[in-house]
Design a protein around this motif. Sequence first.
Motif: not given
Length: 238
Positions: A63-69, A94-103, A105-116
Amino acid sequence: MSSIGSGSRAAPRVLLVEDHLALAQTVCLFLENAGFVIDYSAEGATGLHLARTNRYDVIILDVMLPGLSGLDVCERLRKDVGITVPILMLTARDSLEDKLKGFEAGADDYLVKPFDLPELQARLLAMTRRQSGALDQKPIEIGELRIDVRAQSVSRAGAALKLTPTGYRILLTLARQTPGFIAKENLEQEIWGDALPDSDTLRSHLYQLRQVVDKPFDTPMIETRQGFGIRLIQPDSD
């Protein structure tokens, strides 16, 4: 470590866009050892270019990338380019608001850091299987809703509906169950298999789906009933 398998099956090709170098190296090494083919970019603009000019089975975006997110990249791929490849977002939030923004934008799934890493692999495999598993059959029509399974397109009352890949799969699953209900747990299993997301993910996708399928029209078609589950109904049906 499990692998993709052998024989004539092509290795899934993945684009990873992640600016944290140590994490990116770890993910690339793990997935390559598991049989994936990986392209990598550390920033959004290059990742967008790679996604536009190459064919991938799944795209992983931080989600957090330099320049274009990552959100910007995802939205441009969906709206400007029309790419339907599954997109998995990586985030420290890991908030619902952040996930809604991703969905949104067109995301299919979310994985929260740190992850296995095995969980990441399981989600990627599930996403690639779903992408390649579209059935060749006649369109499904429920009242004014029409789902062209072969073209993976949806319309209602003659108006084309723009859904995310996961939104489309949820709608198709509900349509195949009509007029019956499908329990939330069964719907999650159908969409994500054994790589089940957290409890907010389905709710977020259903919210986005209702914004497209129901909100612009006079009568809603997606019904949730306590104790029964979720179903797709024709307008004015019981």
